[in-house]
Design an enzyme around this catalytic site. Structure first.
Site, PDB file in Angstrom:
ATOM      1  CG  ASP A 200      13.118  40.964  74.807  1.00  0.00           C
ATOM      2  OD1 ASP A 200      12.769  41.854  74.291  1.00  0.00           O
ATOM      3  OD2 ASP A 200      13.734  41.039  75.981  1.00  0.00           O
ATOM      4  CG  HIS A 201       8.423  43.681  72.310  1.00  0.00           C
ATOM      5  ND1 HIS A 201       8.131  43.336  73.769  1.00  0.00           N
ATOM      6  CD2 HIS A 201       8.511  44.811  72.039  1.00  0.00           C
ATOM      7  CE1 HIS A 201       8.008  44.751  73.990  1.00  0.00           C
ATOM      8  NE2 HIS A 201       8.255  45.626  73.081  1.00  0.00           N
ATOM      9  CG  HIS A 263      12.366  45.116  76.612  1.00  0.00           C
ATOM     10  ND1 HIS A 263      12.050  43.886  76.028  1.00  0.00           N
ATOM     11  CD2 HIS A 263      11.280  45.347  77.123  1.00  0.00           C
ATOM     12  CE1 HIS A 263      10.808  43.677  76.293  1.00  0.00           C
ATOM     13  NE2 HIS A 263      10.405  44.774  76.967  1.00  0.00           N
TER      14      HIS A 263
END
Length: 515
Positions: A200-201, A263
């Protein structure tokens, strides 16, 4: 007398423990190499690490996709998004070096012979490596529909028998609780949890990583971090553009799956978890899971949905040719989560995300309770704001006396804006940080299987309602392209206790002539 070597101040021992870091004889295989994600994020991140000397010695990168391409076309795609605005000759030379250590193989995603052909290519590269062990990192920049077949074929046909193997998987990881569990179960038949890195960036973003230090390295911060001092928390994601021709993909997943469930929930878990035993990866992830387990499923009454309509010369969501004309997919969503534990009981955590809004911004806003009135009237609340992007910043809104002879309290701030405070520092892209962590074998900033499971439990009921699996689908409220969101938003957050600051407040400057 023997000399003593002092370690640098501010060290975090548990973050400096030795992981199984790959230092040489390593190939990174990028599946989906012809796609947008690979060319816009994965390859620029790999280049950033290469340029700064963070990739293993003798690294080789192999792109793999269905698209038939020669080397020239492949290199054009993979370097097209690498930034070099001033045509710096040093960067240009590095880009040419980067091209030489990258090759391409075309093949399918669901047939064994394609993967056997890939393995022959990998072995031809590894034949030039010195030493016995060879390591392979498989990066799946692919749609979730092929995660399982690719994961299985890679394990069966491309797994290195004499070195380290790791697989990096992109979101979305499922569409609801059942599909997530099915995906987890299928991949576990081929890959162990220790070999799996689910990206999950947002967990690679500088300000998100900084939350742990802000919270646990500052006594002043920690003492106010609970229901006794905090009134409400907002975590906001804003995009100033619409679907721009990607409506087909977006309409399938929607704003909640695209942003909130992953996010923003990741940000919330780090913001609210208890102090871990150490900053070792499993200790951090244990605490994140614990706090997520305290959150009950979201209720419909705590949800506000919106869909943008044409305004200011911009098209509405339904004007996008790739969107079904009768779609009720939300392009804006606000949901309130409640954490049923001793620290946070009764504090609303408001997650908001939307497309086609008035600005680009991701931030956390922790609003504290009112000061005891008595000697004050209508003073603004304290707020701690963490700006994740753009322009990373942390600022504490506080009340101070107006400068001069007047005696009034006005809101101002203690301001840590990164680009002003840290003048010689380049903040790495999130993908750079995460790929480096995967090479190090550090799982701290990747999502564990039980964390995914509990996250989907929180959101699945509301998603089934929106998808029409539990009665008629809700119709989202319209909002104009370029606005702050649905007109109902102000009442929604006011109902949860949020109070706006005095009208004259403006971060980062306040004009005294207006007072």
């Amino acid at each position: 007398m023997a000399s003593m070597t002092r370690s640098p101040s501010g060290t975090i021992p548990s973050m400096e423990i030795s992981h199984d870091q790959l230092k040489d004889n390593t190939i990174v295989i990028v599946f989906g190499a012809s796609g947008d994600l690979a060319k816009k994020k994965t390859y620029p991140a790999l280049f950033g690490l290469y340029r700064n000397g963070y990739l293993p010695k003798d690294i080789h990168i192999v792109g793999y996709a269905r698209t038939k391409m020669d080397d020239a076309e492949y290199h054009k795609r993979t370097t097209g998004y690498i930034k070099n605005p001033d045509n710096d000759p040093e960067v240009t030379a590095k880009i040419e070096e980067f091209k030489k250590l990258s090759t391409y193989v075309s093949g399918g995603y669901e047939d064994a012979p394609s993967f056997q052909n890939l393995t022959k290519h990998l072995e031809s590269i590894e034949a030039n490596y010195k030493g016995g062990d060879v390591n392979r990192i498989f990066y799946l920049a692919l749609p979730p529909s092929v995660f399982v077949p690719v994961g299985k074929h890679v394990r069966d046909n491309c797994y290195s028998s004499k070195g380290v193997n790791r697989i990096i998987i992109e979101k979305p990881f499922g569409k609801d609780l059942d599909s997530c569990r099915e995906l987890l179960s299928s991949l576990k038949q081929s890959w162990t949890e220790d070999e799996t890195f689910r990206i999950d960036h947002y967990l690679g973003k500088e300000m998100v990583k900084n939350i742990l230090v802000l919270r646990f390295a500052n006594v002043a911060m920690g003492s106010a971090w609970d229901k006794n001092s905090v009134s409400n928390v907002q975590i906001t994601f804003k995009e100033p553009f619409g679907t721009e021709g990607r409506g087909g993909y977006f309409d399938e997943f929607g704003m909640i799956r695209d942003v909130l469930q992953n996010h923003l929930l990741q940000v919330l878990s780090i913001l609210t978890m208890e102090r871990p035993v150490s900053f070792a990866s499993e200790d951090i992830r244990d605490e994140k899971v614990k706090v997520l387990r305290c959150i009950p499923p979201i209720e419909r009454k705590d949800t506000l949905l919106g869909q943008y309509v044409a305004a200011n010369g911009k098209p509405g969501y339904l004007d996008d040719d790739t969107v079904p004309k009768d779609s009720v997919c939300p392009t804006f969503a606000a949901t309130t989560l409640w954490i049923n534990n001793e620290r946070w009981e009764g504090v609303p955590f408001i997650l908001k995300a939307g497309k086609a809004l008035n600005e680009a911004k991701v931030e956390i806003r922790v609003q504290f309770k009112d000061v005891a009135q008595g000697i004050f009237k209508d003073v603004s609340r304290n707020e701690l704001v963490m700006r994740i992007q753009p322009s990373e910043a942390v600022y504490l809104k506080m009340n101070t006396k107006t400068p001069g002879l007047n005696f009034r309290a006005i809101p101002t701030e203690m301001d840590l804006t990164y680009k002003r405070r840290f003048t010689d520092t380049k903040i790495p892209e999130a993908y750079e940080a995460l790929i480096l962590d995967a090479l190090k074998g550090d799982h701290s900033n990747f999502v564990r299987d039980d964390e995914l499971d509990v996250a989907w439990k929180i959101f699945t009921p509301i998603l089934h309602w929106i998808d029409g699996k539990d009665g008629p689908r809700p119709k989202p409220a319209p909002y104009p392209y370029g606005s702050r969101g649905p007109k109902e938003l102000d009442a929604y957050i006011a109902k949860l206790g949020y109070k706006r600051s005095a009208e004259e407040y403006s971060w980062p400057t306040t004009s005294m002539s207006n007072l």
